[in-house]
Design a protein around this motif. Sequence first.
Motif, short mmCIF file in Angstrom:
data_model
loop_
_atom_site.label_atom_id
_atom_site.label_comp_id
_atom_site.label_asym_id
_atom_site.label_seq_id
_atom_site.Cartn_x
_atom_site.Cartn_y
_atom_site.Cartn_z
N PRO A 10 -47.99 4.51 9.32
CA PRO A 10 -49.41 4.39 8.69
C PRO A 10 -49.14 2.97 7.64
O PRO A 10 -50.30 3.14 7.13
CB PRO A 10 -49.11 5.87 7.69
CG PRO A 10 -47.60 6.23 7.79
CD PRO A 10 -47.16 5.54 9.17
N GLN A 99 -44.67 1.93 1.44
CA GLN A 99 -45.93 2.85 1.75
C GLN A 99 -45.38 3.97 2.76
O GLN A 99 -46.13 5.01 2.42
CB GLN A 99 -46.63 1.98 2.63
CG GLN A 99 -47.12 0.71 2.06
CD GLN A 99 -48.12 -0.12 3.08
OE1 GLN A 99 -48.95 0.30 3.68
NE2 GLN A 99 -47.70 -1.63 3.04
N ASP A 103 -46.20 8.23 2.09
CA ASP A 103 -46.53 9.14 2.77
C ASP A 103 -45.74 10.19 3.28
O ASP A 103 -45.91 11.11 4.25
CB ASP A 103 -46.86 8.17 4.11
CG ASP A 103 -47.77 8.89 5.33
OD1 ASP A 103 -49.15 9.26 5.01
OD2 ASP A 103 -47.40 9.26 6.56
N CYS A 157 -39.19 11.49 9.54
CA CYS A 157 -40.51 12.09 9.10
C CYS A 157 -40.53 13.58 9.43
O CYS A 157 -40.29 13.79 10.71
CB CYS A 157 -41.50 11.32 9.61
SG CYS A 157 -41.66 9.62 9.15
#
Length: 315
Positions: A10, A99, A103, A157
């Motif tokens: 992202p 970033q 996220d 993630c």
Amino acid sequence: MSTDVMVCGPARLVVHGAQPFLDELAFACRPWITTAPDRTTAPPDVWTVRIGPGTLAPPVASRAGTDVRFSAADRTVHLPCPGGPAPVVRVLRALIRRQLAADGALFADAAVVSLPGGSDGIALLGGSCSGKTSTLIAYLHHHRRARLVANDDAVLCLHDGRVTARGLPRAIEVRAESLPHLGAAARALTEGAEGGGSPGALYLRPQMLAAVLDAELTATTGLSALVVLEPGERCALERVEPQAAAEVLVSRLTAADPYETWLDPYLPTPALDLTGQAAVLARTVPVWRLAQPMTGLAQSAGLLAALSPITGGTR
């Protein structure tokens, strides 16, 4: 001056520079950071990196390895004289990691290999000098169709009950004391070594490491196992129960960007409950403990292959 929009999951960045340099930078970043198909269009408020002479912005205390200047008004980082892609890659990594952290990503002291078959991977976790890189190299050398995802640090993630690991472009150092235990791989690594590493270590870009080991690179993989590396007199792989595993994992989770602290006021990273996140990781992915002496790297590669339902042939 040319423009590329650089993409990592992202995260988005705009990079301005001479086209030959941008081409060199794109090669150094692949496959982890790629160029968007539309090279000149980016979302609003995207961060910009300018490469080349001509700036009045004040310098900042960066660890990029070259002069770095920053304009807060338009969120532009300027590298007047980078002297090659490596300092730019370090700045891109810092901006991207921040970033990704916003996220929801986690960061770990880990090397990651995608298992033969390509559907799952193993993260090798450990501190400095724990054998992450040596174990990764041994696995890539002994098992065909395995792919390098990350060395030394990984982005994790959690989504829909699954953990995905992402790598970032980062040079690889192989300590000299590891070479005698890497068998035939040691000679290939020595022949492919490049300058720029620490004294007494071999330094290779990941693209060169993959080439000399006849391996491939891939940006991401799902994780089927987290393997904590520990020293031992003999090779032994054992499952760790989730509660004990969480206590081990919390010490392996790291800050999103501990280096470019001048970015904190402009691109802060969220405060995380690392204890809670480690517990979630331990419940989501099986955690194993691999005890190994340096003389047992080939045997360790075989034990790790047993964690995959599909194993490759040995070299």
